[in-house]
Design a protein around this motif. Structure first.
Motif, PDB file in Angstrom:
ATOM      1  N   ALA A  17      40.186  53.071 -24.754  1.00  0.00           N
ATOM      2  CA  ALA A  17      39.218  51.970 -24.821  1.00  0.00           C
ATOM      3  C   ALA A  17      38.518  51.922 -26.173  1.00  0.00           C
ATOM      4  O   ALA A  17      38.122  50.855 -26.638  1.00  0.00           O
ATOM      5  CB  ALA A  17      38.192  52.103 -23.703  1.00  0.00           C
ATOM      6  N   ALA A  18      38.398  53.091 -26.792  1.00  0.00           N
ATOM      7  CA  ALA A  18      37.753  53.166 -28.103  1.00  0.00           C
ATOM      8  C   ALA A  18      38.726  52.873 -29.242  1.00  0.00           C
ATOM      9  O   ALA A  18      38.354  52.945 -30.417  1.00  0.00           O
ATOM     10  CB  ALA A  18      37.135  54.545 -28.292  1.00  0.00           C
ATOM     11  N   GLY A  19      39.974  52.565 -28.902  1.00  0.00           N
ATOM     12  CA  GLY A  19      40.958  52.226 -29.918  1.00  0.00           C
ATOM     13  C   GLY A  19      41.676  53.396 -30.532  1.00  0.00           C
ATOM     14  O   GLY A  19      42.369  53.249 -31.545  1.00  0.00           O
ATOM     15  N   GLU A  20      41.555  54.570 -29.919  1.00  0.00           N
ATOM     16  CA  GLU A  20      42.215  55.751 -30.459  1.00  0.00           C
ATOM     17  C   GLU A  20      43.702  55.767 -30.112  1.00  0.00           C
ATOM     18  O   GLU A  20      44.127  55.197 -29.100  1.00  0.00           O
ATOM     19  CB  GLU A  20      41.558  57.025 -29.915  1.00  0.00           C
ATOM     20  N   THR A  21      44.485  56.442 -30.935  1.00  0.00           N
ATOM     21  CA  THR A  21      45.902  56.682 -30.665  1.00  0.00           C
ATOM     22  C   THR A  21      46.041  58.080 -30.080  1.00  0.00           C
ATOM     23  O   THR A  21      45.538  59.053 -30.658  1.00  0.00           O
ATOM     24  CB  THR A  21      46.741  56.570 -31.951  1.00  0.00           C
ATOM     25  N   LEU A  22      46.723  58.192 -28.950  1.00  0.00           N
ATOM     26  CA  LEU A  22      46.839  59.470 -28.255  1.00  0.00           C
ATOM     27  C   LEU A  22      48.264  59.991 -28.290  1.00  0.00           C
ATOM     28  O   LEU A  22      49.220  59.225 -28.423  1.00  0.00           O
ATOM     29  CB  LEU A  22      46.401  59.315 -26.794  1.00  0.00           C
ATOM     30  N   ASP A  23      48.401  61.300 -28.140  1.00  0.00           N
ATOM     31  CA  ASP A  23      49.717  61.884 -27.926  1.00  0.00           C
ATOM     32  C   ASP A  23      50.288  61.343 -26.625  1.00  0.00           C
ATOM     33  O   ASP A  23      49.541  60.950 -25.712  1.00  0.00           O
ATOM     34  CB  ASP A  23      49.620  63.412 -27.836  1.00  0.00           C
ATOM     35  N   THR A  24      51.588  61.347 -26.516  1.00  0.00           N
ATOM     36  CA  THR A  24      52.213  60.835 -25.293  1.00  0.00           C
ATOM     37  C   THR A  24      52.127  61.826 -24.141  1.00  0.00           C
ATOM     38  O   THR A  24      52.408  61.465 -23.000  1.00  0.00           O
ATOM     39  CB  THR A  24      53.684  60.487 -25.545  1.00  0.00           C
TER      40      THR A  24
END
Length: 374
Positions: free
Chosen positions: A345-352
């Protein structure tokens, strides 16, 4: 994404007492996908003294009253079925943690029907939820659901049932806002086998050099069931023991089916059965009923293993009527899933893949686990 609270607490506490090899799960697809065949579980980090761990527990639990970053979000949660013991604990903790952080949460029962769950997801998309958290009925449905969410620009956090590595790789290559939060089922299977290896007779009750076993499988199409089935046996073989599979049947994670499968196996193979592996505690509790009805005694003439560390299973480990289980950290996993939603929601990119460790449970530490989850 920092490590989840309960996983840290438990790993530290167990290491300070009796655990060996309860290591740190990775948060990257490449490392988490590496098979753990003849190796023990990952090496653990150095443990803090028990007293310090207890102080950290109090501080971190106080901080974890609610998930940060979800205030005002509308979150849809899809659970594969409500009458699963483990997923009941999981969804209740997940909902509580999100709502305490200020999110509006709607939880749907998939009733173990993928078509039903897919309709629920489509309804959530139409309603315009901010985030979806999905416990798939069928892992094979991940691509279809991911594509629907991606088209609507809604991030999706998959939990408990892991999509295939190829699907997770696609998320990364195509920039899809999707991740999987869960424990590596290879670790849980390995831990079951290691519990057997640590027994005085290494599971070889009759002393013939072979561990004769029955395997009660949750769902052969589920990757967790596949890995628990495979790696429990591999761990026993890695200890130098020969294994002999007497029977392997599908129990659908169900206690009644676990009882039926083991009752039939005991009738067919009798005293030849030395170890019963169950992919979850519900089936292990059913197996326990069958073992007792057949006049066998766990710990004396047969061994019984489960996974999840349900309250009833832990009580049986303490009393000796189940040999051991593996703690499937529903608190750590649910908090990690909530925090992944907040990060998206904060626009971060996460590991899969966001990993949370399992913990090996025997009579030596079962009371500690029980005290924490109650």
């Amino acid at each position: 994404m920092k490590r989840k609270i309960l996983s840290v607490i438990l790993a530290t506490t167990m290491l300070a007492t009796m655990l060996v090899g309860c290591g740190s799960s990775t948060a990257t697809t490449e490392e988490a996908a590496a098979p753990k065949t003849e190796e023990a579980a990952p090496a653990a980090e150095e443990a803090a003294p028990v007293e310090e761990a207890a102080e950290e527990v109090a501080e971190e639990v106080a901080e974890a009253a609610g998930c940060e970053g979800v205030d005002g979000l509308n979150i849809g949660i899809c659970i594969y079925k409500f009458d699963d013991n483990f997923m009941t604990l999981y969804r209740e903790e997940l909902k509580s943690y999100l709502e305490a952080g200020g999110a509006t949460v709607t939880v749907m029962d998939g009733k173990n029907d993928q078509a039903e769950q897919t309709n629920q997801i489509q309804n959530f998309i139409t309603e315009g939820v901010d985030i979806l958290i999905v416990n798939l009925v069928q892992s094979s449905a991940a691509q279809q659901i991911t594509d629907q969410c991606a088209k609507a620009e809604i991030p999706v956090v998959f939990i408990n049932r892991e999509p295939a590595d190829e699907e997770k790789d696609r998320w990364a290559s195509e920039g899809i806002m999707a991740t999987y939060v869960g424990a590596d089922a290879r670790q849980s299977g390995t831990y079951q086998g290691e519990i057997v290896n640590a027994l005085p007779d290494k599971g070889d009750i009759n002393g013939d050099g072979t561990v004769a076993y029955v395997m009660v499988v949750g769902d052969p199409e589920n990757v967790d069931a596949q890995y628990r089935t495979e790696f429990s046996v591999k761990a026993v073989e890695a200890s130098g023991m020969t294994v002999k599979k007497l029977d392997e049947q599908r129990g659908d994670w169900d206690q009644a089916k676990g009882q039926e499968i083991v009752a039939n196996a005991l009738t067919a193979y009798g005293d030849e059965i030395e170890v019963v592996f169950c992919n979850n505690d519900a089936m292990a509790l059913g197996a326990k009923q069958a073992i007792e009805a057949a006049g066998r005694t766990v710990g004396t003439d047969i061994y019984l293993l489960g996974v999840d560390a349900l309250t009833e299973a832990l009580e049986n480990v303490i009393s000796g009527t189940i040999t051991g289980t593996v703690f499937n950290d529903h608190i750590g996993q649910s908090h990690a899933a909530a925090e992944a939603a907040a990060a998206f929601a904060a626009g971060e990119t996460l590991d899969t893949l966001i990993g949370v460790d399992y913990i090996k449970v025997t009579k030596d530490n079962a009371q500690e686990i029980l005290d924490i989850i109650q």
